[in-house]
Scaffold this active site. Structure first.
Site, PDB file in Angstrom:
ATOM      1  N   LEU A  23       2.295  -0.769  -2.888  1.00 54.65           N
ATOM      2  CA  LEU A  23       3.526  -1.536  -3.056  1.00 54.65           C
ATOM      3  C   LEU A  23       4.256  -1.171  -4.360  1.00 54.65           C
ATOM      4  CD1 LEU A  23       5.254  -3.863  -1.940  1.00 54.65           C
ATOM      5  CD2 LEU A  23       3.922  -5.404  -3.378  1.00 54.65           C
ATOM      6  N   ASP A  24       5.511  -0.785  -4.227  1.00 56.03           N
ATOM      7  CA  ASP A  24       6.386  -0.517  -5.378  1.00 56.03           C
ATOM      8  C   ASP A  24       5.875   0.604  -6.270  1.00 56.03           C
ATOM      9  OD1 ASP A  24       8.071  -2.519  -4.479  1.00 56.03           O
ATOM     10  OD2 ASP A  24       7.107  -4.067  -5.660  1.00 56.03           O
TER      11      ASP A  24
END
Lengths: 284, 284, 284, 284
Positions: free
Chosen positions: A227-228
């Site tokens: 994530l990210d």
């Protein structure tokens, strides 16, 4: 007259003569180069280049370009992409409830800033359906819960296949994609509403406010399983002050999100981005 | 090992095969290109490029590179510059009374951010002599009045010749050079304390204040016979507000001037700037 | 004429009439306010204000201002600071081996951008002693090892007391202060070479490079017991590209560090910064 | 509960006690100030302030506030404006053919970033009528030629009166208003597509390209009889390079125009802008 161009994006281990070899390939068939840029990462020993040339007057039939270049590229251990400017990529925009990034992309598409077809808008909520209708784009409502996530992702993949989508843009899509989904459809750009790696995950504006930063940012990046943490394409920032509440940060941030996402999508659609490792080269 | 490089800056009418021809020239003698960038101005039909390669392993003797390249360049109607990274350019800094740009350049020189020799500081006032002494640089005080300007410019040209100066940097030199001087010594970079073309000439901060602008700037440019109208190398800006007095603008502007001038001088010294018409290409 | 001013920085629970009460206090003794700014944090129910007025014509003797204001402030549960512009604060600069922030602060001090006395430069290395000598400032070399840290911090505290230091600026001081030290001398500003909260701790430029960010930053903050987590005073950023190596990031970052630290120190010295919780209000 | 607020914008010759007097006025009737900011222009001897307080709990009937404040303000030779947050101003947007600023303002209006009624869109072309229809706003097509300009301006004034317009926003309206029109309806904000005072008048992007600037800008200002010389409310800039054509400048500039105009309109609608001479104070 035919204004179409071909673009090669090439990465290979650095060695002497690469610029000459690749430029020779294009010149030898009469190609007129209109953009050439390259970068060498000496730390990694990697050469990366982007070449764009006019197809008008280029003596190699279009369908032969890729195999012909392959004969040069393979001995160099190169990987490459070949794109034609008249092959319009197909884009799906995924949203949840916020409309600012969606509208901004659609306006730019209408204004011909983005050369792309947009046949599909997908959302886990029904709220933005009217915008899809207004622009004459198919809208699919695919609600997601913890329990239905896997089967719904299968449905999403079907939609991407049915609409022959080349690129998914997460324009404030507030769901996390599974690693499995990303491995099956890796061409995804996300806009995250912080200056990554600061404030990954949820509620970045609230956390930026609490930390008391003086500048906030937005980040457009390719989606990976983490994530990210995918390769960053573009970032920008705006100054804030103690007078700004979380609501002000959200409002100011929306403008950043729109601009940063639009720039990243444009770079991608113009085949200006090369990923290597977790980094990007943007031949802007 | 020899880390020296050669750099070619080339401009010529656009035509097919330029990238290939120039890259082939370097490759055919075994050169390893470490930077290559080019730009085509389609409006003007002009091709501009910068190529830098390692001299180690390059089979052409250094003194033969220029004539050998000339044999390729002349049929293309090209103009070119050839630079060697181990030929250190010689810089003269001209100042009046303000020390911020001078000190900034000298600090960067000491910190090896600028690869250059600085044998000469010239001023129309004596005030900054102690700085020259502190850094062990010759200081020449050449006062200028309306009446003495022409003869003093002659003296200045003598100094430039005596010290074998390649580049003059006007680091807040508050005198206008005559057209004659500029024609005789055209390699001059000036820092102007406004966002040109706004506020050319005298007192830009006062005038910016009076106009009520919300942003001020600084501009580094090559000097031509027309005051503040030469090709721009670099600009930057900073936000101001109604709380800022003229003195605040001057203070904030000093930081801009330092940064913008330093970047421009560095670009020039690294042979990254090509002038055409009244524009520059900066291969940054 | 006496140009001296008094400045009050006040925080108290928000309630009606605060602006009126505090302004009345100054007006009732004939004070001419030259700067007044306030901020209410409605989430915290906190009122914060800065008022600066001329002492010329103010009818309250200087030594009575604090108790007189206290009579108003205590019923409001306010905390406050009173500063006089002619009481020049005393600054110690702490460095390790890098000189860019040190030189920049000293130049601004000489240029009268910073109204401060700088009687002491302290370093864990001897390298920058010549700069201290050049500016006529006492230099103390206090080397630090894992083993000697505690006793050396005691020595540092002695120096701060001996030189009657009001503010310590860590101008690239590459040592972590103990929580004990910070509790004994809490007036410390640090410059961290990243856009906090991204990349706290060691090697931020290397890590920014590896993460592939497109923008880097610098952060000036008050030092607390938690590394790089103190209240942020000022931040700024600069754009980078794939062409920038770690060395380029360091070079570009140095310019940011200089500017951001100088702005933060100036804000502090002008009594424009109020800390509450882990946030600052900067009445710029 | 009533969340409405009153806002006073006051200018008067500087003298002692102004902050106290005005704050006392509000406090004496039980007003809770939620924003107070002031600025003194010492060069002009002018004091300017903005105060906003809650009407809930304020003991003075709404219709008496203005005369009551007048009794305080007149002896101070003050000019003032009194605004109530629940009196929604009425905005007319004037356009020609470009839709980006129009769409952006309408989107912000829908998103409740702008508290305003927009009953009227006026254009000298019919092209953007569909956008007005889509948002349910009356559209008036008032074509202008050299010959019809005066009579059409009379018609425009009628429309402004009929729709009870408080503010006109020229959102890329490519006509110059006559001095007579501006004197009759002075509340007009324009967006100019350059960093004024650089490139006033026609074709600023073309001229910026020709001048070879490295940064372009946009400026929102109040309209006066002198073209592009009115008081500036907001400006912003974006970096360009030699790779950017005039078309790229136009595209990048559109984003600037949208942001800068929206910020200026918001500042104005929130009664944060005070004009004096040809300058503005923006109490942001």
């Amino acid at each position: 007259m035919n204004n179409s161009t071909a673009t090669l994006l090439v990465s290979c281990p650095d060695q002497k003569g690469l610029v000459a070899k690749i430029a020779d390939f294009i010149y030898s068939y009469g190609g007129n180069i209109i953009h050439a840029d390259q970068h060498t990462d000496f730390q990694q020993g990697l050469f990366l280049t982007r070449l764009e040339w006019q197809l008008e007057g280029f003596n190699l039939p279009r369908e032969v370009i890729d195999p012909a270049f392959g004969a040069i590229a393979k001995p160099l251990n190169a990987t490459w992409q070949l794109h034609f400017s008249d092959t319009i990529p197909r884009l799906a925009i995924w949203v949840t409830k916020q409309d600012h990034c969606l509208l901004d992309l659609l306006w730019r598409w209408q204004a011909k800033e983005l050369t792309v077809d947009i046949p599909l808008i997908m959302s886990n909520h029904a709220k933005l359906k009217p915008i899809a209708e207004q622009f004459g784009i198919d809208f699919h409502h695919v609600p997601i819960t913890q329990e239905t996530k896997l089967e719904q992702e299968a449905k999403q993949l079907e939609l991407l296949e049915k609409y022959q989508i080349d690129l998914v843009v997460l324009a404030k899509y507030m769901q996390i994609l599974s690693a499995d989904f990303v491995s099956k459809f890796p061409q995804i750009i996300n806009i995250h509403h912080s200056f990554l790696p600061a404030f990954p995950g949820a509620n970045p504006y609230q956390r930026a406010y609490e930390r008391g930063v003086k500048i906030i940012g937005a980040t457009a990046h390719y989606v990976t399983a983490n994530l990210d943490e995918g390769p960053i394409i573009e970032q920008d920032v705006v100054r804030i002050s103690h007078r700004d509440t979380v609501q002000d940060l959200i409002r100011k941030g929306k403008d950043l999100e729109r601009l940063v996402l639009a720039r990243a999508v444009r770079f991608h659609l113009q085949n200006r981005v090369l990923v290597y490792g977790n980094r990007t080269v943007v031949f802007a």
